[in-house]
Design a protein around this motif. Sequence first.
Motif, PDB file in Angstrom:
ATOM      1  N   GLU A 164       0.828  -1.211   0.000  1.00  0.00           N
ATOM      2  CA  GLU A 164       0.000   0.000   0.000  1.00  0.00           C
ATOM      3  C   GLU A 164       0.861   1.258   0.000  1.00  0.00           C
ATOM      4  OE1 GLU A 164      -3.780   0.281   2.245  1.00  0.00           O
ATOM      5  OE2 GLU A 164      -3.140  -1.621   3.141  1.00  0.00           O
ATOM      6  N   ARG A 168       0.973   4.327  -2.886  1.00  0.00           N
ATOM      7  CA  ARG A 168       0.833   5.748  -2.562  1.00  0.00           C
ATOM      8  C   ARG A 168       2.078   6.536  -2.983  1.00  0.00           C
ATOM      9  NH1 ARG A 168      -3.584   6.741   0.554  1.00  0.00           N
ATOM     10  NH2 ARG A 168      -4.576   4.899   1.460  1.00  0.00           N
ATOM     11  N   GLY A 174      -4.481   6.098  -2.732  1.00  0.00           N
ATOM     12  CA  GLY A 174      -4.601   4.736  -2.252  1.00  0.00           C
ATOM     13  C   GLY A 174      -4.961   3.765  -3.355  1.00  0.00           C
TER      14      GLY A 174
END
Length: 293
Positions: A164, A168, A174
């Motif tokens: 994740e 980003r 996201g």
Amino acid sequence: MADAPLLAVDGPSLIYRAFFALPDSITDSDGHPVNALLGMANLILQAVEQHEPRAVVLCWGAEAAVYRVELLPEYHADRPEVPEDLARQLEWAGAFFGAFGWHSLVHDTLEADDLLGSLATVEVEAGGRALLFTGDRDMFQCVNDRVAVLWPGGGRTGPELVDERGVRKRYGIGPELVPDFIALRGDPSDSIPGGRGIGEKTAKELLLNYGTLEGAMANAVRERPRVQAALRDQAEELRAFKEIATLVHVPVERPPDEPTRWAAAAAAARERGMNRLAERLEGKADGGAAQES
């Protein structure tokens, strides 16, 4: 193998990459190129050795999903025809990699991406983890605390693991907003044009300011004229682009545990004239046998 991940592989992505990365002078005993099979095997073996997955599944699908072409006729239209030497290796891929204990999952009307995402979903629902080995940015939408993308191109260090935080860092948004981002920015590799005059920076800013594609369109009046015009005049197009970029769930079974079969893989490699790979695999097989005895 309690917490070992499932490794789901984007077959078309990796085999194309391997075909164009290695010379066609790599041939079997009949003189047929096997460069794509060899290169793909090496890529997956790097991931297997680094992450020790509980099973490996290769996903294969249509070049362009039927419904995506209906939404955007030019979708994937710019992609060249499959070279004959690659087409032959695509036909061999299922049996060749099957000897490694790596299963193939095939769909006729949806794409490999959709199968990868579906496998990740069932794996997480069962309490497992998934690694998606692909060079397709669409797959970043699947990333969460139990799913990561393995991005090829790391050389000797192996594929890059993108979690994740990595998504980003790349896009400033996201994973859940990747389809919205693609709709706004476009994706030349899939012939998705995106919003007129909206590039990567503007797409990111719109999503950070308004949350979603729909939020950006609802607040179009706040934007400078060029962006406002794209959000207003292309609203239905942008919604279609997002639908194209969003993965479709396919009912799939959770694969059982299946370790790589080193000895069988070595035999398959040697049969295709990949002697150096065969020796490497034989060494893995001998090492496993020594540990068991």
